[in-house]
Structures are given as structure tokens and as C-alpha cells.
Design a protein around this motif. Structure first.
Motif, PDB file in Angstrom:
ATOM      1  N   VAL A 348     -38.364  44.345  16.872  1.00 28.76           N
ATOM      2  CA  VAL A 348     -38.787  45.411  15.642  1.00 28.76           C
ATOM      3  C   VAL A 348     -37.582  46.415  15.451  1.00 28.76           C
ATOM      4  CG1 VAL A 348     -40.044  46.641  17.364  1.00 28.76           C
ATOM      5  CG2 VAL A 348     -40.518  46.655  14.792  1.00 28.76           C
ATOM      6  N   VAL A 349     -37.286  46.464  14.599  1.00 31.67           N
ATOM      7  CA  VAL A 349     -36.081  47.774  14.479  1.00 31.67           C
ATOM      8  C   VAL A 349     -36.862  48.859  13.861  1.00 31.67           C
ATOM      9  CG1 VAL A 349     -33.863  48.399  13.124  1.00 31.67           C
ATOM     10  CG2 VAL A 349     -34.687  45.777  13.781  1.00 31.67           C
ATOM     11  N   LEU A 350     -36.762  50.012  14.769  1.00 33.64           N
ATOM     12  CA  LEU A 350     -37.389  51.432  14.379  1.00 33.64           C
ATOM     13  C   LEU A 350     -36.345  52.203  13.758  1.00 33.64           C
ATOM     14  CD1 LEU A 350     -39.421  53.587  14.621  1.00 33.64           C
ATOM     15  CD2 LEU A 350     -38.556  54.088  16.635  1.00 33.64           C
ATOM     16  N   ASN A 351     -36.790  52.548  12.450  1.00 32.23           N
ATOM     17  CA  ASN A 351     -36.239  53.796  11.957  1.00 32.23           C
ATOM     18  C   ASN A 351     -36.875  55.047  12.052  1.00 32.23           C
ATOM     19  OD1 ASN A 351     -33.742  52.466  10.155  1.00 32.23           O
ATOM     20  ND2 ASN A 351     -35.748  51.272   9.751  1.00 32.23           N
ATOM     21  N   SER A 352     -36.267  56.177  11.827  1.00 29.03           N
ATOM     22  CA  SER A 352     -36.940  57.416  12.000  1.00 29.03           C
ATOM     23  C   SER A 352     -36.702  58.248  10.796  1.00 29.03           C
ATOM     24  CB  SER A 352     -36.882  58.204  13.166  1.00 29.03           C
ATOM     25  OG  SER A 352     -37.368  59.606  13.302  1.00 29.03           O
ATOM     26  N   MET A 353     -37.811  58.682  10.000  1.00 28.41           N
ATOM     27  CA  MET A 353     -37.425  59.795   8.708  1.00 28.41           C
ATOM     28  C   MET A 353     -36.813  60.997   9.402  1.00 28.41           C
ATOM     29  SD  MET A 353     -37.818  58.272   6.217  1.00 28.41           S
ATOM     30  CE  MET A 353     -38.264  59.567   4.846  1.00 28.41           C
ATOM     31  N   LYS A 354     -36.999  61.376  10.791  1.00 27.23           N
ATOM     32  CA  LYS A 354     -36.585  62.481  11.457  1.00 27.23           C
ATOM     33  C   LYS A 354     -35.294  62.781  11.610  1.00 27.23           C
ATOM     34  CE  LYS A 354     -41.398  63.701  13.070  1.00 27.23           C
ATOM     35  NZ  LYS A 354     -42.415  63.906  14.262  1.00 27.23           N
ATOM     36  N   GLU A 355     -34.451  61.567  11.759  1.00 28.25           N
ATOM     37  CA  GLU A 355     -33.133  61.713  12.452  1.00 28.25           C
ATOM     38  C   GLU A 355     -32.272  61.721  11.037  1.00 28.25           C
ATOM     39  OE1 GLU A 355     -32.748  58.049  14.603  1.00 28.25           O
ATOM     40  OE2 GLU A 355     -33.784  58.847  16.274  1.00 28.25           O
ATOM     41  N   SER A 356     -31.165  62.497  11.229  1.00 28.90           N
ATOM     42  CA  SER A 356     -30.301  62.877  10.155  1.00 28.90           C
ATOM     43  C   SER A 356     -29.495  61.473   9.991  1.00 28.90           C
ATOM     44  CB  SER A 356     -29.220  63.844  10.585  1.00 28.90           C
ATOM     45  OG  SER A 356     -28.447  64.253   9.450  1.00 28.90           O
ATOM     46  N   ALA A 358     -30.401  58.813   8.637  1.00 28.67           N
ATOM     47  CA  ALA A 358     -31.137  57.478   8.761  1.00 28.67           C
ATOM     48  C   ALA A 358     -32.375  57.491   7.718  1.00 28.67           C
ATOM     49  CB  ALA A 358     -31.908  57.335  10.095  1.00 28.67           C
ATOM     50  N   GLY A 359     -32.889  56.141   7.283  1.00 29.25           N
ATOM     51  CA  GLY A 359     -33.874  56.122   6.466  1.00 29.25           C
ATOM     52  C   GLY A 359     -33.419  55.659   5.132  1.00 29.25           C
ATOM     53  N   PHE A 360     -34.254  56.152   3.885  1.00 28.64           N
ATOM     54  CA  PHE A 360     -34.198  55.505   2.826  1.00 28.64           C
ATOM     55  C   PHE A 360     -32.774  56.188   2.069  1.00 28.64           C
ATOM     56  CE2 PHE A 360     -38.988  55.099   2.474  1.00 28.64           C
ATOM     57  CZ  PHE A 360     -38.896  53.767   2.975  1.00 28.64           C
ATOM     58  N   GLN A 361     -32.252  55.376   1.034  1.00 32.59           N
ATOM     59  CA  GLN A 361     -31.153  55.786   0.072  1.00 32.59           C
ATOM     60  C   GLN A 361     -29.842  56.303   0.705  1.00 32.59           C
ATOM     61  OE1 GLN A 361     -31.888  55.996  -3.188  1.00 32.59           O
ATOM     62  NE2 GLN A 361     -33.799  55.584  -2.891  1.00 32.59           N
ATOM     63  N   VAL A 362     -29.451  56.426   1.956  1.00 32.07           N
ATOM     64  CA  VAL A 362     -28.381  56.985   2.331  1.00 32.07           C
ATOM     65  C   VAL A 362     -27.792  55.663   2.956  1.00 32.07           C
ATOM     66  CG1 VAL A 362     -29.126  59.274   3.373  1.00 32.07           C
ATOM     67  CG2 VAL A 362     -29.351  57.221   4.796  1.00 32.07           C
ATOM     68  N   ASP A 363     -26.085  55.804   2.995  1.00 28.19           N
ATOM     69  CA  ASP A 363     -25.385  54.422   3.463  1.00 28.19           C
ATOM     70  C   ASP A 363     -25.422  54.576   4.661  1.00 28.19           C
ATOM     71  OD1 ASP A 363     -24.639  54.385   0.741  1.00 28.19           O
ATOM     72  OD2 ASP A 363     -23.372  56.063   0.899  1.00 28.19           O
ATOM     73  N   THR A 364     -25.953  55.389   5.699  1.00 26.87           N
ATOM     74  CA  THR A 364     -25.893  55.108   7.141  1.00 26.87           C
ATOM     75  C   THR A 364     -27.286  55.024   7.684  1.00 26.87           C
ATOM     76  OG1 THR A 364     -25.879  57.599   7.375  1.00 26.87           O
ATOM     77  CG2 THR A 364     -23.842  56.675   7.301  1.00 26.87           C
ATOM     78  N   ASN A 365     -27.258  54.604   8.919  1.00 34.68           N
ATOM     79  CA  ASN A 365     -28.658  54.509   9.629  1.00 34.68           C
ATOM     80  C   ASN A 365     -28.432  54.690  11.037  1.00 34.68           C
ATOM     81  OD1 ASN A 365     -31.369  53.967   9.770  1.00 34.68           O
ATOM     82  ND2 ASN A 365     -31.386  51.958   9.014  1.00 34.68           N
ATOM     83  N   ARG A 366     -29.671  54.801  11.623  1.00 36.30           N
ATOM     84  CA  ARG A 366     -29.828  55.279  13.051  1.00 36.30           C
ATOM     85  C   ARG A 366     -30.923  54.537  13.758  1.00 36.30           C
ATOM     86  NH1 ARG A 366     -29.624  60.504  16.911  1.00 36.30           N
ATOM     87  NH2 ARG A 366     -29.558  59.413  18.881  1.00 36.30           N
ATOM     88  N   VAL A 367     -30.662  53.250  14.453  1.00 31.57           N
ATOM     89  CA  VAL A 367     -31.808  52.699  14.637  1.00 31.57           C
ATOM     90  C   VAL A 367     -32.296  52.302  16.073  1.00 31.57           C
ATOM     91  CG1 VAL A 367     -31.603  51.220  12.692  1.00 31.57           C
ATOM     92  CG2 VAL A 367     -30.385  50.395  14.617  1.00 31.57           C
TER      93      VAL A 367
END
Length: 402
Positions: A348-356, A358-367
Motif C-alpha cells: 500500500v502506498v500512503l500519500n499525506s495531504m499534510k506533506e508539502s 504531495a497529493g493531488f494536482q502537483v507534479d511531485t509526491n512524497r510517499v
């Protein structure tokens, strides 16, 4: 390094991002590549040929005629010399010329003569980058077989902030490394990816949905494709420019449509990645006509949607591997890990809406990636293409795969 001995034609166009060409040239030379720089006339206003020729250790070309003797810079010969033609930055003007076969300078003539693969790194202001004409040109160039290095998000020369920055030179080098020494570790595997949002109809003109752009799902589809897999995509409504011909692509709208499409493919798959942001609830009885504004309040009764990962997890075969995604705002790790057992997932890959970043719409992520066997790994904030390859690397560690 995979770039050692590679001949790179580096095209530089008239963009403020041309200053990055110096750093990019230095990185290419450091990686062992041979670099021949070709500049458009307008690029001369942003960076000098002297700077780039010093770094590339070759004369920089920017016009057809070499000197007063009448000797010429042979664009045909140039087009045959390169192992890769990289244009970074690629301005909106040059992209338009490439897309429509216009040939009014040495750079465009070299592009039309090139037999080698072409990579284009656009750079422009955010509104220009999203203009329908630019999006259409990029789509057309991609259909020609060119590789588009999507612009990154951040502060722009205009003072605005958004997508339009040329991909950073370090990230371009990573893409070139992957291009010249691709992993083919998923060769022969069939992969299903669900991606994007779903839209649940309230009436013929309104719906319930979420902010998913589909960028992470598309990055995963591209990564699997590059690493040899046969990729099946079931996508909700997205606004991304995609060459759907590279994949077995099915467009859907609602959660039920996504489930039906995924179910029809599931038994043939070696690997399923449930990256879609599926609406948990849908209107129980969508109106057949547009709901008119009359009362101060409107009550909509919702019903629970089918849980795609849970439902297909119940019929998962021993050789199949399932990967799920979790976007959480509280009790993040606990909620994500509980899905491993509940939905019969291997990862399972966890994304957090609280991390800069990461999440929807952006080109980067942190998982944070959790395995069924209890091991886990966390990433830094990185482009979604890089995150996608990290996820693929972790999939390879799963016991089912090993």
C-alpha cells in the motif's frame, strides 16, 4: 554511466531558462557524453555561445553559414551524428515550428533531419503552457514519437507560480540515464492500472468527484511501459495530454463503470495497481433532468459505491500482486496499513495531504510504501516519475514477485 560516449545534440531556444543550458551541458560532459550545441537565433539574447562552447568543448552552431568563405553547417550531417537530440529549453515558438514542420533556422532544420530519438523540455509561463495551442502542439509532437519532458512547477520569471519551469538539469540527466539503459524487468507482465477520479452523477449536468489529476497513475503507466510491461489503463476523467495508443486504454466515468472495466480485465493480469481516487459514495437516485434551484436547502441521499480493490482482492489468484493507494489526513500509517489485510493487498502506498509537495494536482509526491510482510520505505519529495519507479522497485521485492 549510461551516457558515456553518447552523442547528444543539445538545442537551446529563446527562453529565460536558457541559462540552465550551461549547467545541463556541464552535467552531460561530466556524465561522459559528447555534446554539440545548436542555438536558435533568439537564444543568443539569453546566453552567449562562448559560455556554452567553453563548457561543451565544441564550437556552438547557430547559423547555416560558418564564415565568409561560404562554408556551411551541415544540418543533415548533424542529424545523423547524434544518438539523441535534446532541446532544453524548448520555447512555445520552437515547439510550434517543430509540430508544423517549419524550417527557418539551423535548429529547426536539424530537428527535421534528425534520425535519432528526440526529447523536448518545454519552458514558458504557466498560462502559455496550458494554452490549447501549446497543448495541441505537444500532443502532436508526442504522436511523432518525440519524448516530452514535462515542465515542472514552481516560481516563474513572470513572478507567478505554477507549471512551466523547464525540468531541472539533474532530473533531465536522470531521464537520459533511464532512456539509454532502461530496465526491462517487467517484460512479459500484464499490468492493470486504475487512475484519475470518478464522477458520480447528481443530475445530467452535476456530479460528485474529487481533485485527482491522474498524474501519479499516468507516471506509473509510463514507468511500467518503459520497463517492458503490457499496460492496461482504466482511467476516470482527466485533463492530461496522453498518447493513449501506447496502452490498452479504457475511459470511464463512474465508480461502477471503473469496476466493470477492471473486473473484465482482472483475471488476465499479473499485477494490479489501484491508483484511482474512487468516490466512496454516489447519489442513490440521480435525477433524469437538471435539478432547478428552488428551495434554500437540497438533500441528496447517497449510497456506498463498490470498493474496487476490496472486491477484486477477494478473487485475487496466488500469482497475482495487488498494490493499493491510501490518501489520509489523520491516523495515516494505521489507516494505510489496515488496508493491506482488509483489501488483500501486497503493498500500500500512503500519500499525506499534510506533506508539502504531495497529493493531488502537483507534479511531485512524497510517499510511504508498506509491504504485507511488515517492511516499509519512505521517499523524499520528488517528481512523480521518480516516485513511480521507486514503487516499481518495491514491487520487485514483494514475496509474490520474488
Amino acid at each position: 554511466m549510461s551516457l558515456k560516449g553518447k552523442r547528444i545534440i543539445l538545442g537551446v531556444t529563446g527562453s529565460i531558462a536558457a541559462y540552465k543550458a550551461a549547467h545541463l551541458t556541464r552535467l552531460l560532459i561530466k556524465s561522459g557524453a559528447e555534446v554539440q550545441i545548436v542555438m536558435s537565433t533568439s537564444a543568443l539574447d539569453f546566453i552567449t555561445p562562448l559560455t556554452l562552447s567553453t563548457l561543451s568543448k565544441r564550437p556552438v552552431l547557430h547559423q547555416f553559414q560558418k564564415d565568409e568563405t561560404g562554408e556551411w553547417n551541415n544540418h543533415v550531417e548533424l542529424g545523423l551524428w547524434g544518438d539523441l537530440f535534446l532541446v532544453a529549453p524548448a520555447s512555445a515558438n520552437t515547439l510550434a515550428k517543430f509540430a508544423h514542420g517549419l524550417c527557418d533556422n539551423l535548429l529547426t532544420a536539424t530537428y527535421l533531419s534528425a534520425r535519432c530519438p528526440v526529447m523536448l523540455a518545454p519552458a514558458m509561463d504557466l498560462d502559455m503552457y496550458q494554452h490549447p495551442a501549446v497543448r495541441e502542439n505537444l500532443k502532436k509532437l508526442q504522436s511523432f514519437g518525440n519524448h516530452i519532458l514535462d515542465a515542472e512547477s514552481g516560481e516563474l520569471a513572470s513572478g507567478l507560480s505554477g507549471q512551466g519551469r523547464m525540468m531541472e538539469p539533474e532530473h533531465i540527466i536522470e531521464r537520459l540515464d533511464a532512456f539509454f539503459s532502461p530496465k526491462r524487468d517487467f517484460l512479459g507482465k500484464k499490468v492493470l492500472i486504475t487512475m484519475g477520479p470518478t464522477q458520480e452523477a447528481i443530475d445530467p449536468v452535476r456530479f460528485i468527484s474529487n481533485h485527482s489529476s491522474g498524474k501519479m497513475g499516468l507516471s506509473l503507466a509510463n514507468a511500467f511501459k518503459e520497463r517492458g510491461a503490457e499496460v492496461y489503463v482504466v482511467s476516470g476523467p482527466i485533463a492530461l495530454s496522453v498518447d493513449q495508443g501506447q496502452f490498452h486504454w479504457i475511459n470511464v466515468r463512474s465508480a461502477q463503470e471503473m469496476f466493470d472495466a477492471a473486473s473484465s480485465l482482472h483475471s488476465k493480469m499479473d499485477l494490479c495497481v489501484f491508483a484511482a481516487a474512487v468516490a466512496d459514495y454516489a447519489p442513490a437516485e440521480p435525477a433524469t433532468e437538471k435539478i432547478k434551484k428552488s428551495e434554500d436547502e437540497l438533500t441528496i441521499h447517497l449510497k456506498k459505491n463498490v470498493d474496487i480493490a476490496f472486491s477484486l482482492g477477494k478473487i485475487k489468484k496466488p500469482h497475482q500482486l495487488h498494490v493499493g493507494f491510501a490518501l489520509e489526513t489523520e491516523n495515516e500509517v494505521q489507516n494505510a496499513q489496515s488496508k493491506l489485510e482488509k483489501k488483500n493487498l501486497d503493498l500500500v502506498v500512503l500519500n499525506s495531504m499534510k506533506e508539502s509537495g504531495a497529493g493531488f494536482q502537483v507534479d511531485t509526491n512524497r510517499v510511504h510504501i508498506f509491504h504485507r510482510n511488515g517492511t516499509s520505505v519512505s521517499s523524499t519529495t520528488a517528481p512523480k516519475e521518480e516516485i513511480a519507479n521507486l514503487i516499481l522497485d518495491e514491487i520487485k521485492k514483494a514475496p509474490v514477485w520474488v
